[in-house]
Scaffold this motif. Structure first.
Motif, mmCIF file in Angstrom:
data_model
loop_
_atom_site.group_PDB
_atom_site.id
_atom_site.type_symbol
_atom_site.label_atom_id
_atom_site.label_comp_id
_atom_site.label_asym_id
_atom_site.label_seq_id
_atom_site.Cartn_x
_atom_site.Cartn_y
_atom_site.Cartn_z
ATOM 1 N N HIS A 1 5.153 40.189 -16.060
ATOM 2 C CA HIS A 1 4.221 40.423 -14.829
ATOM 3 C C HIS A 1 3.479 41.570 -14.989
ATOM 4 C CE1 HIS A 1 5.560 37.443 -11.902
ATOM 5 N NE2 HIS A 1 6.703 37.214 -12.589
ATOM 6 N N ASP A 2 4.079 42.730 -15.609
ATOM 7 C CA ASP A 2 3.234 43.869 -16.018
ATOM 8 C C ASP A 2 2.271 43.566 -16.952
ATOM 9 O OD1 ASP A 2 3.037 46.930 -15.966
ATOM 10 O OD2 ASP A 2 3.063 46.554 -18.189
ATOM 11 N N MET A 3 2.258 42.619 -17.920
ATOM 12 C CA MET A 3 1.302 42.286 -18.941
ATOM 13 C C MET A 3 0.055 41.650 -17.976
ATOM 14 S SD MET A 3 1.395 39.893 -22.167
ATOM 15 C CE MET A 3 1.214 38.222 -21.409
ATOM 16 N N ALA A 4 0.585 40.586 -17.167
ATOM 17 C CA ALA A 4 -0.343 40.035 -16.541
ATOM 18 C C ALA A 4 -1.309 40.966 -15.522
ATOM 19 C CB ALA A 4 0.203 39.031 -15.766
ATOM 20 N N ARG A 5 -0.620 41.772 -14.770
ATOM 21 C CA ARG A 5 -1.254 42.747 -14.046
ATOM 22 C C ARG A 5 -2.355 43.502 -14.823
ATOM 23 N NH1 ARG A 5 3.508 44.345 -9.812
ATOM 24 N NH2 ARG A 5 3.931 42.037 -9.200
ATOM 25 N N ARG A 6 -1.800 44.045 -16.085
ATOM 26 C CA ARG A 6 -2.760 44.906 -16.746
ATOM 27 C C ARG A 6 -3.818 43.937 -17.367
ATOM 28 N NH1 ARG A 6 -0.608 49.736 -18.926
ATOM 29 N NH2 ARG A 6 1.303 50.181 -18.483
ATOM 30 N N GLU B 1 16.904 43.877 -8.000
ATOM 31 C CA GLU B 1 16.564 45.051 -6.981
ATOM 32 C C GLU B 1 15.569 46.016 -7.911
ATOM 33 O OE1 GLU B 1 16.878 45.443 -3.781
ATOM 34 O OE2 GLU B 1 18.143 43.711 -3.563
ATOM 35 N N ARG B 2 16.094 46.273 -9.211
ATOM 36 C CA ARG B 2 15.484 47.383 -9.894
ATOM 37 C C ARG B 2 14.098 46.829 -10.373
ATOM 38 N NH1 ARG B 2 18.768 49.270 -15.087
ATOM 39 N NH2 ARG B 2 16.595 50.365 -15.519
ATOM 40 N N PHE B 3 14.048 45.487 -10.505
ATOM 41 C CA PHE B 3 12.790 44.886 -10.973
ATOM 42 C C PHE B 3 11.729 44.647 -9.887
ATOM 43 C CE2 PHE B 3 15.184 42.496 -14.682
ATOM 44 C CZ PHE B 3 15.281 43.808 -15.202
ATOM 45 N N GLY B 4 12.315 44.532 -8.435
ATOM 46 C CA GLY B 4 11.283 44.456 -7.429
ATOM 47 C C GLY B 4 11.139 43.033 -7.370
ATOM 48 N N ILE B 5 11.723 41.893 -7.558
ATOM 49 C CA ILE B 5 11.771 40.790 -7.539
ATOM 50 C C ILE B 5 12.419 40.364 -6.039
ATOM 51 C CG2 ILE B 5 12.477 38.277 -8.416
ATOM 52 C CD1 ILE B 5 13.039 39.465 -11.112
ATOM 53 N N THR B 6 11.244 39.726 -5.307
ATOM 54 C CA THR B 6 11.436 39.172 -3.964
ATOM 55 C C THR B 6 11.520 37.841 -3.746
ATOM 56 O OG1 THR B 6 9.071 39.146 -3.587
ATOM 57 C CG2 THR B 6 10.052 41.281 -2.851
ATOM 58 N N PHE B 7 10.931 37.140 -4.771
ATOM 59 C CA PHE B 7 11.411 35.520 -4.842
ATOM 60 C C PHE B 7 11.618 35.214 -6.438
ATOM 61 C CE2 PHE B 7 10.042 31.189 -5.426
ATOM 62 C CZ PHE B 7 10.635 30.683 -4.391
ATOM 63 N N LEU B 8 12.633 34.395 -6.595
ATOM 64 C CA LEU B 8 12.849 33.990 -7.955
ATOM 65 C C LEU B 8 13.185 32.433 -7.749
ATOM 66 C CD1 LEU B 8 13.549 34.705 -10.819
ATOM 67 C CD2 LEU B 8 15.730 34.945 -10.311
ATOM 68 N N ALA B 9 12.446 31.624 -8.328
ATOM 69 C CA ALA B 9 12.706 30.274 -8.618
ATOM 70 C C ALA B 9 13.527 29.659 -9.907
ATOM 71 C CB ALA B 9 11.545 29.405 -8.501
ATOM 72 N N ILE C 1 7.732 41.485 -7.203
ATOM 73 C CA ILE C 1 7.316 40.449 -8.220
ATOM 74 C C ILE C 1 7.733 39.299 -7.456
ATOM 75 C CG2 ILE C 1 8.336 39.429 -10.421
ATOM 76 C CD1 ILE C 1 8.550 42.047 -11.568
ATOM 77 N N ILE C 2 6.724 38.148 -7.553
ATOM 78 C CA ILE C 2 6.958 36.868 -7.133
ATOM 79 C C ILE C 2 6.906 36.021 -8.239
ATOM 80 C CG2 ILE C 2 6.320 34.995 -5.536
ATOM 81 C CD1 ILE C 2 4.833 37.087 -3.852
ATOM 82 N N GLN D 1 2.148 33.226 -3.191
ATOM 83 C CA GLN D 1 2.695 32.843 -1.708
ATOM 84 C C GLN D 1 1.966 31.647 -1.041
ATOM 85 O OE1 GLN D 1 4.222 36.014 0.837
ATOM 86 N NE2 GLN D 1 3.454 37.365 -0.551
ATOM 87 N N LYS D 2 0.660 31.702 -1.210
ATOM 88 C CA LYS D 2 -0.052 30.487 -0.465
ATOM 89 C C LYS D 2 0.091 29.341 -1.334
ATOM 90 C CE LYS D 2 -4.835 28.901 -0.325
ATOM 91 N NZ LYS D 2 -6.473 29.343 -0.671
ATOM 92 N N VAL D 3 0.090 29.393 -2.640
ATOM 93 C CA VAL D 3 0.125 28.153 -3.680
ATOM 94 C C VAL D 3 1.433 27.577 -3.324
ATOM 95 C CG1 VAL D 3 -0.025 27.427 -6.030
ATOM 96 C CG2 VAL D 3 -1.688 28.830 -5.217
ATOM 97 N N PHE D 4 2.495 28.519 -3.491
ATOM 98 C CA PHE D 4 3.789 27.960 -3.245
ATOM 99 C C PHE D 4 4.526 27.896 -2.096
ATOM 100 C CE2 PHE D 4 3.300 28.642 -7.774
ATOM 101 C CZ PHE D 4 3.845 27.352 -8.440
ATOM 102 N N LYS D 5 3.674 28.099 -0.903
ATOM 103 C CA LYS D 5 4.089 27.796 0.250
ATOM 104 C C LYS D 5 5.323 28.753 0.848
ATOM 105 C CE LYS D 5 2.493 23.092 0.386
ATOM 106 N NZ LYS D 5 3.070 21.530 0.843
ATOM 107 N N LEU D 6 5.272 29.888 0.313
ATOM 108 C CA LEU D 6 6.563 30.985 0.704
ATOM 109 C C LEU D 6 6.222 31.673 2.159
ATOM 110 C CD1 LEU D 6 6.779 32.699 -2.756
ATOM 111 C CD2 LEU D 6 7.586 30.455 -2.106
#
Length: 473
Positions: free
Chosen positions: A430-435, A161-169, A38-39, A468-473
């Motif tokens: 994020h799961d809702m959006a992916r579905r 870690e459980r949620f798999g969040i690699t970037f959090l603003a 998750i980003i 990642q592209k839009v937010f220049k990560l």
């Protein structure tokens, strides 16, 4: 007689197309991205929660108090906000249990809303709840969740870690020291990148109560004299650099309109002096703020911070609620907003600047197709922010794809934005959006507008590459 429990079920095909040839395609697409990291480039989780890593105190403090999506629907259903602990810190246990009982007794108010989807996912997936909240045994459900909160796997950092969040603003005041972010970044045990976001709204609205004191404090923090306009601009620039040095990637703006119009330097200086003296007019204040939005774009071109703009919300609509409970308590209401004319001065100057990324959000669904889609479909700096706030629901997200994507194309989207204070709702959102994205793309495959490999590549990019592209990560 005791009320029978009703199972809390999470159907594996929830939110996917209802049937026919499309559903199997959607299943395959969703399965391919379901577990991707998750980003989260825009949200409102307090960084101190992650710095301190203290267990959440109780279910009410975790699920109800910080989530105005939850409290506004309960309030509309007749539950007073004070009984939910809105605007307060953790409640004494008796009050926390009372709020939880009200939440369970009014579970039906969430039916058909994305709030029910998120809450059900949180309860079942994170805490193993197997039956719906109701009046049968709210205290037993409270105890079931409460008993798990002290466990190591449910502490804030472990949940990252459980949620798999690699970037959090997070969202932060320009005068914030960012000490919490520095501590998180220095802790090698935290693998998630937690970044501040520069949110200068209160410093641009010169007619708001407390503006003068806020600007004076900003000057002290920046070590710049804000007693004149040049110093004020320099202080904002200095604080943006401070944020960037602490990992910030964006500056976030929300005002009554999207206006961005230049003032002559002498006029900006004059209005600024009148604001410090407390005699600025409403028209002058609006002109100054619109000028400063243009200045914020200029600064983004200079320092590279992504500029996100989400105007058109009437903040704190109910005066009595604001006085009793403070802001962000569920009574912000959408208004109409216009982008095309309002942003022309900004885009005329900076719309093709290679350093500017401008992400536009709205709570007016017609504006996405009428204005944001066409703007993103021409200007290389402009991206269409995904449906947000009152539009972060299945119907609006599907409509967004049917309109904006047809006009601008998938590469002009921001990627999903969860925009939440409710920490445990992040993976559910994020799961809702992916579905929903999988379902829309599956429809294009079934209609022979895309091959399935193209749909899979597009969905993977929406989840992993585009933010990642839009937010220049």
């Amino acid at each position: 007689m005791a009320t029978a429990r009703v199972p809390l079920t999470l159907h594996p095909d929830r939110l996917l197309p209802a049937g026919g040839a499309v559903r199997p395609i959607a299943r395959r697409l969703y399965a391919a991205v379901r577990d991707l990291p998750i980003i989260s480039p825009h949200g409102h989780v307090d960084a101190r929660i992650l710095r301190d890593d203290v267990p959440f105190t109780d279910p009410t403090a975790l699920f109800i108090q910080p989530d105005h999506y939850v409290t506004r629907l309960l309030h509309a259903g007749g539950v007073p906000l004070d009984r939910l602990g809105v605007g307060e810190g953790p409640l004494p246990e008796d009050r926390a249990r009372e709020a939880w009982r009200l939440f369970c007794a009014n579970w039906a108010v969430f039916r058909g809303t994305p709030v029910q989807y998120w809450l059900a996912s949180e309860l079942a997936d994170i805490f193993g709840v197997t039956h719906r909240p109701d009046t049968a045994d709210p205290d037993e459900l409270y105890d079931h969740v409460a008993a798990q909160l002290p466990e190591a796997r449910n502490r804030p950092r472990a949940l990252l870690e459980r949620f798999g969040i690699t970037f959090l603003a997070t969202t932060d005041d320009p005068a914030d020291s960012l000490d919490a972010h520095a501590a998180i970044a220095a802790d090698q045990a935290v693998s998630t990148r937690v970044a501040p976001t520069f949110r200068p709204d209160r410093y641009l609205e010169v007619a708001r109560p407390g503006w003068g004191d806020a600007v004076k404090h900003l000057g002290v923090v920046a070590d710049v004299d804000t007693g004149h306009y040049d110093g004020y601009v320099a202080a904002l620039e200095q604080r943006r650099r401070h944020f960037a040095a602490h990992g910030a990637v964006s500056a976030d703006h929300s005002h009554a309109d999207a206006g961005a119009a230049p003032l002559q330097w002498t006029d900006a200086e004059r209005i600024y002096a009148r604001a410090l003296a407390g005699v600025v007019t409403a028209a002058e204040a609006t002109a100054f703020r619109q000028h400063m939005i243009l200045e914020m774009a200029r600064m983004s071109c200079d320092d590279g911070l992504v500029m996100t703009l989400h105007p058109g919300v009437y903040r704190n609509h109910h005066p009595a609620t604001l006085a009793a409970f403070g802001p962000d308590t569920g009574h912000d209401i959408p208004t109409t907003v216009e982008f095309t004319r309002a942003l022309r001065p900004l885009l005329a100057r900076f719309g093709t600047h290679p350093n500017l990324h401008l992400v536009l959000f709205t709570v007016d669904p017609t504006v996405y197709a009428r204005e944001i889609g066409p703007l993103a479909g021409f200007y290389p700096s402009v991206y269409a922010g995904v449906p947000w706030w009152f539009l972060d629901n299945p119907a609006a997200i599907r409509h967004f794809h049917e309109s904006v994507t047809e006009i601008a194309g998938f590469p002009r989207l921001s990627g999903f934005i969860d925009d939440t204070r409710a920490f445990c709702s992040i993976p559910a959102r994020h799961d809702m959006a992916r579905r929903l994205d999988a379902g829309y793309l599956a429809g294009l495959v079934a209609a022979h507008r895309l091959d399935e490999d193209e749909a899979l590549d597009t969905l993977t990019r929406l989840v992993s590459v585009q933010p990642q592209k839009v937010f220049k990560l």
